[in-house]
Motif scaffolding. Structure first.
Motif, PDB file in Angstrom:
ATOM      1  N   ASN A 149       0.847  -1.195   0.000  1.00 35.93           N
ATOM      2  CA  ASN A 149       0.000   0.000   0.000  1.00 35.93           C
ATOM      3  C   ASN A 149       0.887   1.251   0.000  1.00 35.93           C
ATOM      4  O   ASN A 149       2.114   1.160   0.088  1.00 35.93           O
ATOM      5  N   TYR A 150       0.268   2.417  -0.071  1.00 35.90           N
ATOM      6  CA  TYR A 150       1.023   3.654  -0.278  1.00 35.90           C
ATOM      7  C   TYR A 150       1.988   3.948   0.867  1.00 35.90           C
ATOM      8  O   TYR A 150       3.058   4.520   0.670  1.00 35.90           O
ATOM      9  N   SER A 151       1.646   3.510   2.080  1.00 39.51           N
ATOM     10  CA  SER A 151       2.495   3.811   3.234  1.00 39.51           C
ATOM     11  C   SER A 151       3.526   2.723   3.504  1.00 39.51           C
ATOM     12  O   SER A 151       4.447   2.925   4.289  1.00 39.51           O
ATOM     13  N   GLY A 152       3.350   1.569   2.865  1.00 36.75           N
ATOM     14  CA  GLY A 152       4.260   0.451   3.112  1.00 36.75           C
ATOM     15  C   GLY A 152       3.844  -0.424   4.274  1.00 36.75           C
ATOM     16  O   GLY A 152       4.559  -1.367   4.615  1.00 36.75           O
ATOM     17  N   GLU A 153       2.693  -0.168   4.867  1.00 36.07           N
ATOM     18  CA  GLU A 153       2.263  -0.921   6.051  1.00 36.07           C
ATOM     19  C   GLU A 153       1.549  -2.222   5.694  1.00 36.07           C
ATOM     20  O   GLU A 153       1.475  -3.134   6.517  1.00 36.07           O
ATOM     21  N   THR A 154       0.982  -2.282   4.517  1.00 34.58           N
ATOM     22  CA  THR A 154       0.252  -3.476   4.093  1.00 34.58           C
ATOM     23  C   THR A 154       0.980  -4.118   2.916  1.00 34.58           C
ATOM     24  O   THR A 154       1.246  -3.466   1.909  1.00 34.58           O
ATOM     25  N   LEU A 155       1.318  -5.398   3.089  1.00 34.05           N
ATOM     26  CA  LEU A 155       2.021  -6.153   2.051  1.00 34.05           C
ATOM     27  C   LEU A 155       1.225  -7.415   1.752  1.00 34.05           C
ATOM     28  O   LEU A 155       0.529  -7.945   2.622  1.00 34.05           O
ATOM     29  N   ALA A 156       1.360  -7.912   0.564  1.00 33.90           N
ATOM     30  CA  ALA A 156       0.730  -9.183   0.217  1.00 33.90           C
ATOM     31  C   ALA A 156       1.537  -9.857  -0.882  1.00 33.90           C
ATOM     32  O   ALA A 156       2.223  -9.186  -1.666  1.00 33.90           O
ATOM     33  N   ALA A 160      10.098 -14.890 -16.294  1.00 28.89           N
ATOM     34  CA  ALA A 160       8.979 -14.120 -16.841  1.00 28.89           C
ATOM     35  C   ALA A 160       9.422 -12.673 -17.032  1.00 28.89           C
ATOM     36  O   ALA A 160      10.500 -12.288 -16.579  1.00 28.89           O
ATOM     37  N   VAL A 161       8.589 -11.898 -17.688  1.00 27.27           N
ATOM     38  CA  VAL A 161       8.747 -10.446 -17.671  1.00 27.27           C
ATOM     39  C   VAL A 161       7.981  -9.931 -16.457  1.00 27.27           C
ATOM     40  O   VAL A 161       6.812 -10.286 -16.258  1.00 27.27           O
ATOM     41  N   TYR A 162       8.643  -9.121 -15.671  1.00 27.95           N
ATOM     42  CA  TYR A 162       8.056  -8.588 -14.446  1.00 27.95           C
ATOM     43  C   TYR A 162       7.681  -7.117 -14.669  1.00 27.95           C
ATOM     44  O   TYR A 162       8.478  -6.333 -15.187  1.00 27.95           O
ATOM     45  N   TYR A 163       6.468  -6.788 -14.228  1.00 34.34           N
ATOM     46  CA  TYR A 163       5.942  -5.443 -14.391  1.00 34.34           C
ATOM     47  C   TYR A 163       5.521  -4.888 -13.036  1.00 34.34           C
ATOM     48  O   TYR A 163       4.996  -5.622 -12.193  1.00 34.34           O
ATOM     49  N   CYS A 164       5.722  -3.599 -12.843  1.00 33.87           N
ATOM     50  CA  CYS A 164       5.110  -2.935 -11.696  1.00 33.87           C
ATOM     51  C   CYS A 164       3.986  -2.043 -12.209  1.00 33.87           C
ATOM     52  O   CYS A 164       4.013  -1.579 -13.355  1.00 33.87           O
ATOM     53  N   ALA A 165       2.999  -1.831 -11.347  1.00 31.13           N
ATOM     54  CA  ALA A 165       1.820  -1.097 -11.773  1.00 31.13           C
ATOM     55  C   ALA A 165       1.132  -0.491 -10.566  1.00 31.13           C
ATOM     56  O   ALA A 165       1.340  -0.915  -9.425  1.00 31.13           O
ATOM     57  N   ALA A 166       0.313   0.497 -10.822  1.00 35.95           N
ATOM     58  CA  ALA A 166      -0.527   1.053  -9.772  1.00 35.95           C
ATOM     59  C   ALA A 166      -1.669   0.090  -9.483  1.00 35.95           C
ATOM     60  O   ALA A 166      -2.166  -0.596 -10.381  1.00 35.95           O
ATOM     61  N   LEU A 167      -2.069   0.025  -8.212  1.00 34.81           N
ATOM     62  CA  LEU A 167      -3.178  -0.832  -7.819  1.00 34.81           C
ATOM     63  C   LEU A 167      -4.512  -0.105  -8.012  1.00 34.81           C
ATOM     64  O   LEU A 167      -4.636   1.072  -7.700  1.00 34.81           O
ATOM     65  N   LEU A 168      -5.491  -0.842  -8.495  1.00 40.17           N
ATOM     66  CA  LEU A 168      -6.841  -0.294  -8.643  1.00 40.17           C
ATOM     67  C   LEU A 168      -7.652  -0.441  -7.358  1.00 40.17           C
ATOM     68  O   LEU A 168      -8.699   0.196  -7.214  1.00 40.17           O
ATOM     69  N   HIS A 169      -7.157  -1.301  -6.430  1.00 44.46           N
ATOM     70  CA  HIS A 169      -7.841  -1.529  -5.164  1.00 44.46           C
ATOM     71  C   HIS A 169      -6.788  -1.600  -4.065  1.00 44.46           C
ATOM     72  O   HIS A 169      -5.614  -1.841  -4.340  1.00 44.46           O
ATOM     73  N   PRO A 170      -7.193  -1.407  -2.790  1.00 45.01           N
ATOM     74  CA  PRO A 170      -6.217  -1.505  -1.702  1.00 45.01           C
ATOM     75  C   PRO A 170      -5.534  -2.863  -1.690  1.00 45.01           C
ATOM     76  O   PRO A 170      -6.166  -3.898  -1.924  1.00 45.01           O
ATOM     77  N   CYS A 171      -4.248  -2.854  -1.392  1.00 47.05           N
ATOM     78  CA  CYS A 171      -3.440  -4.080  -1.403  1.00 47.05           C
ATOM     79  C   CYS A 171      -3.985  -5.112  -0.418  1.00 47.05           C
ATOM     80  O   CYS A 171      -4.273  -4.801   0.742  1.00 47.05           O
ATOM     81  N   SER A 172      -4.104  -6.339  -0.878  1.00 49.49           N
ATOM     82  CA  SER A 172      -4.522  -7.448  -0.029  1.00 49.49           C
ATOM     83  C   SER A 172      -4.150  -8.738  -0.751  1.00 49.49           C
ATOM     84  O   SER A 172      -3.805  -8.727  -1.934  1.00 49.49           O
ATOM     85  N   ALA A 173      -4.253  -9.856  -0.040  1.00 54.66           N
ATOM     86  CA  ALA A 173      -3.947 -11.149  -0.646  1.00 54.66           C
ATOM     87  C   ALA A 173      -4.911 -11.461  -1.789  1.00 54.66           C
ATOM     88  O   ALA A 173      -4.537 -12.105  -2.773  1.00 54.66           O
ATOM     89  N   THR A 174      -6.137 -10.993  -1.661  1.00 58.10           N
ATOM     90  CA  THR A 174      -7.128 -11.213  -2.724  1.00 58.10           C
ATOM     91  C   THR A 174      -6.817 -10.359  -3.946  1.00 58.10           C
ATOM     92  O   THR A 174      -6.887 -10.825  -5.086  1.00 58.10           O
ATOM     93  N   VAL A 175      -6.448  -9.109  -3.693  1.00 54.46           N
ATOM     94  CA  VAL A 175      -6.159  -8.186  -4.797  1.00 54.46           C
ATOM     95  C   VAL A 175      -4.952  -8.654  -5.595  1.00 54.46           C
ATOM     96  O   VAL A 175      -4.952  -8.626  -6.827  1.00 54.46           O
ATOM     97  N   VAL A 176      -3.906  -9.125  -4.904  1.00 54.64           N
ATOM     98  CA  VAL A 176      -2.684  -9.493  -5.622  1.00 54.64           C
ATOM     99  C   VAL A 176      -2.930 -10.699  -6.528  1.00 54.64           C
ATOM    100  O   VAL A 176      -2.246 -10.866  -7.539  1.00 54.64           O
ATOM    101  N   LYS A 177      -3.897 -11.530  -6.181  1.00 52.22           N
ATOM    102  CA  LYS A 177      -4.179 -12.710  -7.001  1.00 52.22           C
ATOM    103  C   LYS A 177      -5.049 -12.403  -8.206  1.00 52.22           C
ATOM    104  O   LYS A 177      -5.230 -13.258  -9.076  1.00 52.22           O
TER     105      LYS A 177
END
Length: 127
Positions: free
Chosen positions: A52-59, A92-109
């Protein structure tokens, strides 16, 4: 729209490590949740990690949990993905991107959680 650039990919032997970097050209990365996804030839997009934007939430995706670590330095406008114990299936080719939803284990999948990715960086794990 956030303009992102990935770097740090390369060729590494199985068991090795790489550290990927994601930088925004416009300096606005600190305001966004950021995710990494990867895509191998002939395979679907796979979410790898998010922060997440603050770095407090990781998944993490199940296939990289315990081996990859995501972090961010908002002062340097950078998100890193430390990849350890690399396997051939991480190729693989690895990409970084902006998240459309708050970071979570569900979102990352969900491969549709990402927007505005950069050109990508190739990671090859091979002898």
């Amino acid at each position: 729209q956030l303009q992102l650039v990935e770097s740090g990919g390369g060729l590494v032997q199985p068991g090795g490590s790489l550290r990927l970097a994601c930088i925004s050209r416009d300096g606005f990365l600190r305001a966004y949740g950021i995710g990494w996804f990867r895509q191998a030839p002939g395979k679907e997009r796979e979410g790898v990690s998010c922060i997440n934007y603050s770095g407090e939430t990781l998944a993490y995706g199940d296939s990289v949990k315990g081996r990859f670590t995501i972090s961010r330095d908002n002062d340097k406008n950078t998100v890193h993905l430390q990849m350890n114990s690399l396997k051939p299936e991480d190729t693989a080719v690895y990409y970084c991107a902006a998240l459309l939803h708050p970071c979570s284990a569900t979102v990352v999948k969900n491969p549709d959680s990402f927007s505005g990715w950069g050109p990508g960086t190739q990671v090859t794990v091979s002898l």
